[in-house]
Design a protein around this motif. Structure first.
Motif, PDB file in Angstrom:
ATOM      1  N   MET A  95       0.652  -1.162  -0.017  1.00  0.00           N
ATOM      2  CA  MET A  95      -0.102   0.201  -0.178  1.00  0.00           C
ATOM      3  C   MET A  95       0.892   1.216  -0.085  1.00  0.00           C
ATOM      4  N   GLN A  96       0.734   2.279  -0.990  1.00  0.00           N
ATOM      5  CA  GLN A  96       1.112   3.574  -0.777  1.00  0.00           C
ATOM      6  C   GLN A  96       0.994   4.367   0.243  1.00  0.00           C
ATOM      7  N   THR A  97       1.779   4.982   1.152  1.00  0.00           N
ATOM      8  CA  THR A  97       1.610   5.654   2.279  1.00  0.00           C
ATOM      9  C   THR A  97       2.057   7.071   2.164  1.00  0.00           C
ATOM     10  N   ILE A  98       1.962   7.959   3.053  1.00  0.00           N
ATOM     11  CA  ILE A  98       2.425   9.108   3.076  1.00  0.00           C
ATOM     12  C   ILE A  98       2.336   9.683   4.421  1.00  0.00           C
ATOM     13  N   THR A  99       3.050  10.606   4.697  1.00  0.00           N
ATOM     14  CA  THR A  99       3.323  10.836   6.316  1.00  0.00           C
ATOM     15  C   THR A  99       2.369  12.222   6.131  1.00  0.00           C
ATOM     16  N   ALA A 151     -16.449   2.168  -2.319  1.00  0.00           N
ATOM     17  CA  ALA A 151     -15.173   2.076  -1.744  1.00  0.00           C
ATOM     18  C   ALA A 151     -14.074   1.036  -2.595  1.00  0.00           C
ATOM     19  N   GLN A 152     -14.599  -0.004  -3.101  1.00  0.00           N
ATOM     20  CA  GLN A 152     -13.843  -0.443  -3.952  1.00  0.00           C
ATOM     21  C   GLN A 152     -13.218   0.085  -5.345  1.00  0.00           C
ATOM     22  N   GLN A 153     -14.271   0.817  -5.828  1.00  0.00           N
ATOM     23  CA  GLN A 153     -14.074   1.819  -6.955  1.00  0.00           C
ATOM     24  C   GLN A 153     -12.956   2.644  -6.512  1.00  0.00           C
ATOM     25  N   ASN A 154     -12.891   3.331  -5.450  1.00  0.00           N
ATOM     26  CA  ASN A 154     -12.079   4.425  -5.132  1.00  0.00           C
ATOM     27  C   ASN A 154     -10.598   3.876  -4.962  1.00  0.00           C
ATOM     28  N   ALA A 155     -10.614   2.601  -4.306  1.00  0.00           N
ATOM     29  CA  ALA A 155      -9.276   1.872  -4.071  1.00  0.00           C
ATOM     30  C   ALA A 155      -8.562   1.640  -5.307  1.00  0.00           C
ATOM     31  N   GLY A 156      -9.305   1.672  -6.498  1.00  0.00           N
ATOM     32  CA  GLY A 156      -8.687   1.288  -7.800  1.00  0.00           C
ATOM     33  C   GLY A 156      -7.831   2.589  -8.218  1.00  0.00           C
ATOM     34  N   ALA A 157      -7.780   3.608  -7.760  1.00  0.00           N
ATOM     35  CA  ALA A 157      -6.881   4.874  -7.884  1.00  0.00           C
ATOM     36  C   ALA A 157      -5.441   4.422  -7.390  1.00  0.00           C
ATOM     37  N   LEU A 158      -5.221   3.254  -6.550  1.00  0.00           N
ATOM     38  CA  LEU A 158      -4.131   2.956  -6.083  1.00  0.00           C
ATOM     39  C   LEU A 158      -3.236   1.740  -7.061  1.00  0.00           C
ATOM     40  N   GLY A 159      -2.038   1.762  -6.923  1.00  0.00           N
ATOM     41  CA  GLY A 159      -1.331   0.732  -7.365  1.00  0.00           C
ATOM     42  C   GLY A 159      -0.766   0.981  -8.873  1.00  0.00           C
ATOM     43  N   TRP A 160      -1.034   2.084  -9.398  1.00  0.00           N
ATOM     44  CA  TRP A 160      -0.569   2.426 -10.759  1.00  0.00           C
ATOM     45  C   TRP A 160      -0.309   3.917 -10.684  1.00  0.00           C
ATOM     46  N   SER A 161       0.026   4.381 -11.808  1.00  0.00           N
ATOM     47  CA  SER A 161       0.372   5.900 -11.964  1.00  0.00           C
ATOM     48  C   SER A 161       0.308   6.354 -13.486  1.00  0.00           C
ATOM     49  N   GLY A 217       1.960  15.848   7.053  1.00  0.00           N
ATOM     50  CA  GLY A 217       2.908  16.792   7.546  1.00  0.00           C
ATOM     51  C   GLY A 217       4.291  16.150   7.283  1.00  0.00           C
ATOM     52  N   SER A 218       4.983  17.083   8.232  1.00  0.00           N
ATOM     53  CA  SER A 218       6.582  16.689   8.166  1.00  0.00           C
ATOM     54  C   SER A 218       6.988  15.439   9.067  1.00  0.00           C
ATOM     55  N   ASN A 219       6.184  15.294  10.126  1.00  0.00           N
ATOM     56  CA  ASN A 219       6.499  14.095  10.872  1.00  0.00           C
ATOM     57  C   ASN A 219       5.173  13.503  11.707  1.00  0.00           C
ATOM     58  N   GLY A 220       3.958  13.642  11.097  1.00  0.00           N
ATOM     59  CA  GLY A 220       2.832  13.021  11.403  1.00  0.00           C
ATOM     60  C   GLY A 220       2.662  11.675  11.340  1.00  0.00           C
ATOM     61  N   PRO A 221       1.433  11.022  11.729  1.00  0.00           N
ATOM     62  CA  PRO A 221       1.368   9.706  11.177  1.00  0.00           C
ATOM     63  C   PRO A 221       1.365   9.323   9.717  1.00  0.00           C
ATOM     64  N   GLN A 222       1.957   8.072   9.571  1.00  0.00           N
ATOM     65  CA  GLN A 222       1.721   7.550   8.111  1.00  0.00           C
ATOM     66  C   GLN A 222       0.409   6.985   7.770  1.00  0.00           C
ATOM     67  N   VAL A 223      -0.204   7.473   6.546  1.00  0.00           N
ATOM     68  CA  VAL A 223      -1.538   6.824   6.242  1.00  0.00           C
ATOM     69  C   VAL A 223      -1.555   6.630   4.716  1.00  0.00           C
ATOM     70  N   PRO A 224      -2.565   5.789   4.274  1.00  0.00           N
ATOM     71  CA  PRO A 224      -2.531   5.549   2.897  1.00  0.00           C
ATOM     72  C   PRO A 224      -2.579   6.951   2.105  1.00  0.00           C
ATOM     73  N   THR A 225      -2.162   6.954   0.746  1.00  0.00           N
ATOM     74  CA  THR A 225      -2.285   8.007  -0.163  1.00  0.00           C
ATOM     75  C   THR A 225      -3.577   8.204  -0.571  1.00  0.00           C
ATOM     76  N   LEU A 226      -4.666   7.452   0.053  1.00  0.00           N
ATOM     77  CA  LEU A 226      -5.995   7.858  -0.256  1.00  0.00           C
ATOM     78  C   LEU A 226      -6.715   7.536   0.695  1.00  0.00           C
TER      79      LEU A 226
END
Length: 315
Positions: free
Chosen positions: A1-5, A288-298, A7-16
């Motif tokens: 799963m792609q993740t993102i922080t 929700a499944q359709q939204n998740a299809g935005a991940l895993g490719w670019s 802010g500068s040092n906050g929690p790691q969450v998915p990019t969606l």
């Protein structure tokens, strides 16, 4: 799963993430008539199954019902969930204790002792100054009840001010939640996006599909009957749909090339901006499944540029 922080040092969450304004809201979204608790429960668990465990809510969504539903669902889940919720600066909230009480009530509805992100819903001052509000939030970070602090709908100047107040406490401002999509790119020209990048603040993009306009479901030739908030939006008129038709066609063409839907392309375009987390709504498991299809490719750089140009011409 792609993740993102955050802010500068906050929690790691998915990019969606998933926005949950519609969960429990009867005023704008017809909760209880067109869909109900079982449908949004399905959306919650479908999102988790797809690796999307970041949910954005607020104390005013359904007058607390959104938080209550999420709290119930989390009790059933056997997986970690990260929650962002919001404080609304109502006129009669004039002391730091109001922030403490509002957060306590949200945590009770969510059935947790802390949240990953706590945001100020609107930049209203009324009888409580921004400095008092921000310091009250900083106190909650130090208590451990908030993982990171965010704001929502803040201008560049207001965001800089909040950032400075927090910096004085040694705490970064993690998030500014803004309306951002291929059909609403105001933050690119009003200084918000530039300031966020300069200060290391993540943008949570709400309404990333422009209330469904970017799904391809609404066209000049065929459009579902409008309900809820869409009835009030002129973009859903015949003239409005004709105006955005070139963008919808481009999303469909690019989507076909990647075996993705227009909505998935539109969400991927936001992720491609960097430092941006789209939080589309989902009322059902399928959404929700359709939204998740935005991940895993670019998208390719050329495709991002193509959508940039067409988007600008459709505004």
């Amino acid at each position: 799963m792609q993740t993102i922080t955050l802010g500068s040092n906050g929690p790691q969450v998915p990019t969606l993430g998933i926005g949950t304004w519609a969960w429990g809201d009867t005023l704008f979204w017809n909760y209880g008539k067109e869909y109900g608790a079982e449908q949004v429960r399905g959306a919650f668990f479908a999102a988790l199954d797809a690796g999307v465990n970041f949910f954005d809510t607020a104390e005013i969504y359904g007058l607390g019902e959104s938080e209550r539903l999420i709290g119930q669902f989390m009790k059933e889940a056997d997986r970690p969930v990260q929650i962002a919720t919001k404080y609304f600066p109502l006129p009669w909230r004039f002391s730091a204790q109001a922030v403490v009480d509002a957060l306590t009530a949200s945590l009770k509805r969510l059935q947790v002792d802390h949240v990953a992100l706590y945001q100020v819903h609107w930049p209203f001052d009324f009888l409580m100054s921004q400095q008092t509000l921000i310091n009250a939030l900083a106190d909650e970070v130090e208590k451990g009840r908030i993982g990171a602090i965010g704001v929502s709908n803040y201008s560049a100047d207001k965001m800089r001010q909040a950032h400075k107040f927090l910096a004085d406490r040694g705490i970064p401002l993690a998030v500014n939640q803004m309306n951002y999509s291929l059909l609403n790119r105001q933050i690119e020209t009003n200084g918000v996006l530039d300031a966020a990048r300069e200060l290391g603040i993540t943008i949570l993009a709400y309404s990333p599909l422009a209330q469904g306009l970017l799904t391809g479901k609404y066209t000049p030739d065929s459009s579902p009957s409008l309900t809820g908030a869409r009835k009030l939006d002129p973009r859903f008129s015949q003239k409005g749909l004709e105006k955005i038709s070139p963008l919808i066609k481009a999303l469909q063409q690019i989507g076909d090339a990647h075996q993705r839907t227009p909505a998935q392309v539109a969400l991927n375009w936001l992720i491609a901006q960097g430092g941006v987390i789209p939080i589309p709504g989902a009322k059902t498991a399928n959404q929700a499944q359709q939204n998740a299809g935005a991940l895993g490719w670019s998208l390719s750089p050329d495709e991002v540029t193509q959508l940039d140009e067409i988007s600008h011409s459709c505004r």
